[in-house]
Write an enzyme that holds these catalytic residues in place. Structure first.
Site, mmCIF file in Angstrom:
data_model
loop_
_atom_site.group_PDB
_atom_site.id
_atom_site.type_symbol
_atom_site.label_atom_id
_atom_site.label_comp_id
_atom_site.label_asym_id
_atom_site.label_seq_id
_atom_site.Cartn_x
_atom_site.Cartn_y
_atom_site.Cartn_z
ATOM 1 N N HIS A 137 -12.604 12.343 9.409
ATOM 2 C CA HIS A 137 -11.488 11.457 9.745
ATOM 3 C C HIS A 137 -10.175 12.197 10.007
ATOM 4 O O HIS A 137 -9.094 11.679 9.735
ATOM 5 C CB HIS A 137 -11.281 10.401 8.643
ATOM 6 C CG HIS A 137 -10.631 9.153 9.170
ATOM 7 N ND1 HIS A 137 -10.146 8.155 8.364
ATOM 8 C CD2 HIS A 137 -10.370 8.759 10.448
ATOM 9 C CE1 HIS A 137 -9.635 7.183 9.089
ATOM 10 N NE2 HIS A 137 -9.753 7.522 10.365
ATOM 11 N N CYS A 168 -6.294 6.474 4.493
ATOM 12 C CA CYS A 168 -7.158 7.626 4.273
ATOM 13 C C CYS A 168 -6.803 8.887 5.046
ATOM 14 O O CYS A 168 -6.624 9.954 4.450
ATOM 15 C CB CYS A 168 -8.608 7.230 4.547
ATOM 16 S SG CYS A 168 -8.840 6.160 5.952
#
Length: 482
Positions: free
Chosen positions: A142, A85
């Protein structure tokens, strides 16, 4: 080529008749009469290529994601920039190969990582804000858990969500068991299932932006369907795994996974309804995609492989875009595209431009989407430190390396990557291996101390014999692992 048609699992990879999109186009002058479009960029987390109805999955209903496809263009050769990700998110926000930045070398970013995107590097939200957009991130960041590397410092006006790689759907704690829910730079506590909270906040953000009277860019990054495997009825499972790293390899079922996806789809429906209710759906670009290929319970048909792997299943993702004011509806495109294409494409749609000091590696897809330019072959490059993986997609061919094993596949004729053509087409293999090496030399070198992850035979039964992550030093294409 692009085509209009109903979709079945059998022909989900098929090409379309040339020119089918052109008849439904709106002229540029009419498209711009309403001003720059709003943009809602929806990113799922670990969603497999075939985990939505419009990509052929027969046992999972996603009517609202399918609505986006019915109103726009669905890519059958969409790729993620990485098999994990945060590396893909680096490419998304910069429009460039993630391997150009230290944060992009993390596979993925963990709580031990104290860096992030450099302050001087332009970002998609920052460039849109410079062009007059209100920018908001709802959901997953993130790209750095330290405050100075947060979303408010990298181009977003507002942020509500979590900074790390995942949170428990009920406790909103991360893999380090610390609370990770934020409103801007202030930690907050809210009660509720994370997917529902994210959807509600997205609808509120749209309403606020509409009242402000400026075009807006909303990044809507769901946690779903990433583990932990928890539906709205699974708060007991949340308590059971409390204090763990949330992976619970003893949890989850297909039914649970289906429900997690369905809950995300329902929230996407709320967002689409909000656009309609505010009268801005015609002038809003909606993108739906995933950050990488599917994980444990995902459907990656007709591919093999999954998250953390450079097989097609780890890289192929759903990718859909609608813009009723300008793009045709119900079109299937076989144009190869990749995550880093979204920055130049969305900037062009907004009438903005990339920073010339940081030219994108992706391309503007708008001319192809509108039929003003023909579809064209592309070349995409990847590397992944776990299991010393390397890959190059060039036209229909794909060079692949996993540890000491090398392959050449025609991924259009052979999407399962079964027939190794390396010996039958040695010139193509040698050319592509050399091309990968030449490209790799232009990127940052791999860091032996960067984090990388993969799955072992002890974790997943279909990975029997796999005994750990990457070697302790970088391994280049064609080099034996010592």
């Amino acid at each position: 080529m692009m085509e209009r048609r109903g979709v079945t699992r059998r022909h989900v990879l098929g090409s379309a008749a040339a020119g089918a999109a052109a008849s439904a186009l709106t002229g540029p002058s009419e498209a711009w009469a309403a001003g720059p479009p709003n943009i809602v960029f929806i990113m799922a987390d670990d969603l497999g290529y075939a985990d939505v109805g419009c990509y052929g999955r027969p046992d999972l209903k996603t009517p609202h994601i399918d609505r986006i496809a019915a109103r726009g263009v669905r890519f059958t050769q969409g790729y993620a920039n990485s098999a994990v990700c945060s590396a893909t998110r680096t490419a998304l926000i910069t429009g460039r190969y993630q391997y150009r930045l230290p944060v992009g070398l993390e596979e993925p970013v963990t709580t031990r990582f104290t860096g992030g995107l450099p302050a001087e590097h332009p970002t998609l939200p920052g460039l849109l804000r410079r062009a007059g957009y209100r920018t908001a991130l709802v959901g997953k960041w993130h790209l750095g858990s330290v405050a100075k590397f947060g979303p408010l410092q990298r181009g977003y006006d507002t942020f509500w969500g979590f900074r790390g790689g995942t949170i428990d759907y009920f406790s909103h704690r991360g893999t380090d068991d610390k609370p990770d829910l934020w409103d801007g730079d202030v930690r907050v506590e809210e009660v509720g299932y994370a997917t529902h909270l994210i959807g509600r906040r997205a609808v509120e953000t749209i309403g606020t932006a509409v009242r402000a009277g400026r075009p807006f860019f909303l990044s809507l990054h769901f946690n779903a369907p990433h583990w932990p495997w928890e539906t709205p009825e699974d708060e007991a499972e949340s308590r059971r795994i409390a204090g763990s790293n949330l992976r619970h390899f003893d949890g989850g079922t297909q039914a649970t996974y289906h429900r997690i996806v369905a809950e995300m789809d329902a929230q996407i429906g709320r967002v689409l309804d909000a656009l309609e209710q505010h009268g801005i759906a015609q002038d809003t670009i909606v993108v739906f995609t995933s950050d990488n290929g599917g994980e444990r319970f995902s459907d990656t048909w007709p591919f093999t492989g999954r998250k953390t792997e450079l097989l097609e299943g780890g890289l192929r993702i759903p990718a859909i875009v609608s813009w009723p004011r300008r793009l045709p509806a119900g079109v299937v495109s076989a144009q190869p595209m990749i995550t880093m294409d979204w920055l130049p494409t969305l900037l062009a749609a907004a009438g903005a431009s990339p920073d010339p000091v940081y030219p994108p590696d992706g391309i503007d897809l708008l001319p192809i989407l509108t039929g003003e330019a023909a579809e064209r072959p592309r070349s995409f490059y990847w590397r992944y430190r776990a299991n010393a993986q390397a890959a190059l997609r060039e036209g229909d061919l794909k060079y692949l390396k996993i540890r000491d094993n090398t392959f050449l596949f025609d991924v259009v004729a052979d999407p399962l990557e079964r027939a190794n053509l390396k010996a039958r087409r040695p010139e193509d293999f040698a050319r592509m291996e050399a091309s990968w090496r030449a490209w790799n030399a232009t990127m940052l070198p791999e860091k032996p101390d960067s984090f990388t992850e993969s799955y072992t035979g002890a974790q997943l039964a279909d990975h029997f014999g796999v005994q750990g992550p990457a070697p302790l030093r970088p391994v280049t294409a064609g080099e034996a692992h010592r």
